[in-house]
Scaffold this motif. Structure first.
Motif, PDB file in Angstrom:
ATOM      1  N   LYS A   6       0.858  -1.184   0.000  1.00  0.00           N
ATOM      2  CA  LYS A   6       0.000   0.000   0.000  1.00  0.00           C
ATOM      3  C   LYS A   6       0.893   1.231   0.000  1.00  0.00           C
ATOM      4  N   TRP A   7       0.293   2.354  -0.384  1.00  0.00           N
ATOM      5  CA  TRP A   7       1.026   3.618  -0.384  1.00  0.00           C
ATOM      6  C   TRP A   7       0.928   4.275   0.991  1.00  0.00           C
ATOM      7  N   TYR A   8       2.073   4.715   1.493  1.00  0.00           N
ATOM      8  CA  TYR A   8       2.147   5.434   2.760  1.00  0.00           C
ATOM      9  C   TYR A   8       2.848   6.764   2.525  1.00  0.00           C
ATOM     10  N   HIS A  34      13.121  -5.596  -2.215  1.00  0.00           N
ATOM     11  CA  HIS A  34      12.219  -5.170  -3.287  1.00  0.00           C
ATOM     12  C   HIS A  34      10.778  -5.630  -3.076  1.00  0.00           C
ATOM     13  N   GLU A  35      10.584  -6.800  -2.437  1.00  0.00           N
ATOM     14  CA  GLU A  35       9.201  -7.261  -2.208  1.00  0.00           C
ATOM     15  C   GLU A  35       8.520  -6.426  -1.130  1.00  0.00           C
ATOM     16  N   LEU A  36       9.292  -5.910  -0.170  1.00  0.00           N
ATOM     17  CA  LEU A  36       8.699  -5.128   0.919  1.00  0.00           C
ATOM     18  C   LEU A  36       8.478  -3.670   0.531  1.00  0.00           C
ATOM     19  N   ILE A  37       9.512  -3.045   0.011  1.00  0.00           N
ATOM     20  CA  ILE A  37       9.421  -1.632  -0.373  1.00  0.00           C
ATOM     21  C   ILE A  37       9.540  -1.588  -1.883  1.00  0.00           C
ATOM     22  N   GLN A  38       8.400  -1.357  -2.552  1.00  0.00           N
ATOM     23  CA  GLN A  38       8.344  -1.525  -3.999  1.00  0.00           C
ATOM     24  C   GLN A  38       8.588  -0.255  -4.796  1.00  0.00           C
ATOM     25  N   PRO A  64       5.760  19.692  -0.546  1.00  0.00           N
ATOM     26  CA  PRO A  64       7.095  19.790   0.056  1.00  0.00           C
ATOM     27  C   PRO A  64       7.101  19.177   1.462  1.00  0.00           C
ATOM     28  N   GLY A  65       8.141  18.421   1.761  1.00  0.00           N
ATOM     29  CA  GLY A  65       8.268  17.805   3.079  1.00  0.00           C
ATOM     30  C   GLY A  65       7.670  16.416   3.161  1.00  0.00           C
ATOM     31  N   TYR A  66       7.193  15.872   2.022  1.00  0.00           N
ATOM     32  CA  TYR A  66       6.574  14.542   2.048  1.00  0.00           C
ATOM     33  C   TYR A  66       7.114  13.659   0.920  1.00  0.00           C
ATOM     34  N   VAL A  67       7.212  12.366   1.208  1.00  0.00           N
ATOM     35  CA  VAL A  67       7.615  11.362   0.236  1.00  0.00           C
ATOM     36  C   VAL A  67       6.591  10.239   0.315  1.00  0.00           C
ATOM     37  N   LEU A  68       6.243   9.653  -0.836  1.00  0.00           N
ATOM     38  CA  LEU A  68       5.292   8.543  -0.882  1.00  0.00           C
ATOM     39  C   LEU A  68       6.058   7.239  -1.059  1.00  0.00           C
ATOM     40  N   VAL A  69       5.668   6.220  -0.290  1.00  0.00           N
ATOM     41  CA  VAL A  69       6.338   4.924  -0.348  1.00  0.00           C
ATOM     42  C   VAL A  69       5.293   3.832  -0.512  1.00  0.00           C
ATOM     43  N   LYS A  70       5.463   2.995  -1.542  1.00  0.00           N
ATOM     44  CA  LYS A  70       4.581   1.832  -1.727  1.00  0.00           C
ATOM     45  C   LYS A  70       5.300   0.650  -1.093  1.00  0.00           C
TER      46      LYS A  70
END
Length: 175
Positions: A6-8, A34-38, A64-70
Motif C-alpha cells: 500500500k502507499w504510505y 524489493h518485495e517489501l518496499i516496492q 514539500p516535506g513529504y515522500v510517498l512509499v509503496k
C-alpha cells in the motif's frame, strides 16, 4: 506473499525529499527488500513560470516535506523507512502509518496538473511587448491563469483603454 503493498506518506525535513527517497532506494537495493518496499516517489508537478516575458517549464514539489512509499508494512519495512536519515516519521494519527485510500492514490497519480505562475500581481505596472502596442505601460486589472491572459488598463492618447493580452506578452516593470 500474503499482504499487498500500500502507499504510505512519510514526513521529511523540508528540502530533503529527494535525498530521503534516494536513501530508501539505496537500502532496498543493498538489503534486497524489493518485495517489501516496492516504489518511492516524491510528488511533483510540471508548472510554467513566466518571468520577464519568458516562459520556462519547471518541475516543483507538489507536497514539500513529504515522500510517498509503496510498501508492505511490517517491522522490517517500518524500521528501514523510519530510520532513514532526514525522515521524521509516517503520516497518520499518533505517527501510526496509515495507508492512502485508492481515491487518494488516484488523485495523486492519476491526473497531471499543469499550473502557471507569473511575476506580477493585480495593480502592478507592466510593459507590453510583442504586439502593436509594444512599449506601452499598463496596469494589471485581472490575471486569468486558466486561459493564460491578463486584463490591463492601458493609457493611450490620454485615455484609459481596457485590453486583454496573453500573459507571455506582458513584462513586469521594476519600480
Amino acid at each position: 506473499m500474503s499482504e499487498a503493498a500500500k502507499w504510505y506518506v512519510i514526513h521529511t525535513y523540508s528540502g530533503y525529499e529527494n535525498k530521503v527517497a534516494q536513501n530508501i532506494e539505496k537500502v532496498v537495493e543493498n538489503r534486497k527488500l524489493h518485495e517489501l518496499i516496492q516504489e518511492v516517489r516524491v510528488p511533483t508537478e510540471k508548472a510554467e513560470e513566466i518571468t520577464d516575458g519568458k516562459t520556462k517549464e519547471v518541475e516543483r514539489k507538489t507536497y514539500p516535506g513529504y515522500v510517498l512509499v509503496k510498501m508492505v508494512m511490517n517491522d522490517d519495512s517500518w524500521y528501514v523507512v523510519r530510520n532513514t536519515r532526514g525522515c521524521t516519521g509516517f503520516v497518520g494519527p499518533a505517527s501510526e502509518p496509515t495507508p492512502l485510500s485508492e481515491e487518494e492514490v488516484q488523485k495523486l497519480f492519476g491526473v497531471e496538473v499543469s499550473t502557471v505562475s507569473v511575476d506580477f500581481k493585480v495593480g502592478d505596472n507592466v510593459r507590453i511587448s510583442g504586439t502593436a502596442m509594444d512599449g506601452f505601460i499598463g496596469v494589471v486589472q485581472n490575471i486569468n491563469l486558466d486561459d493564460r491572459s491578463v486584463d490591463l488598463l492601458v493609457s493611450m492618447f490620454g485615455r484609459e483603454t481596457p485590453t486583454t493580452l496573453p500573459i507571455s506578452q506582458v513584462v513586469r516593470v521594476e519600480d
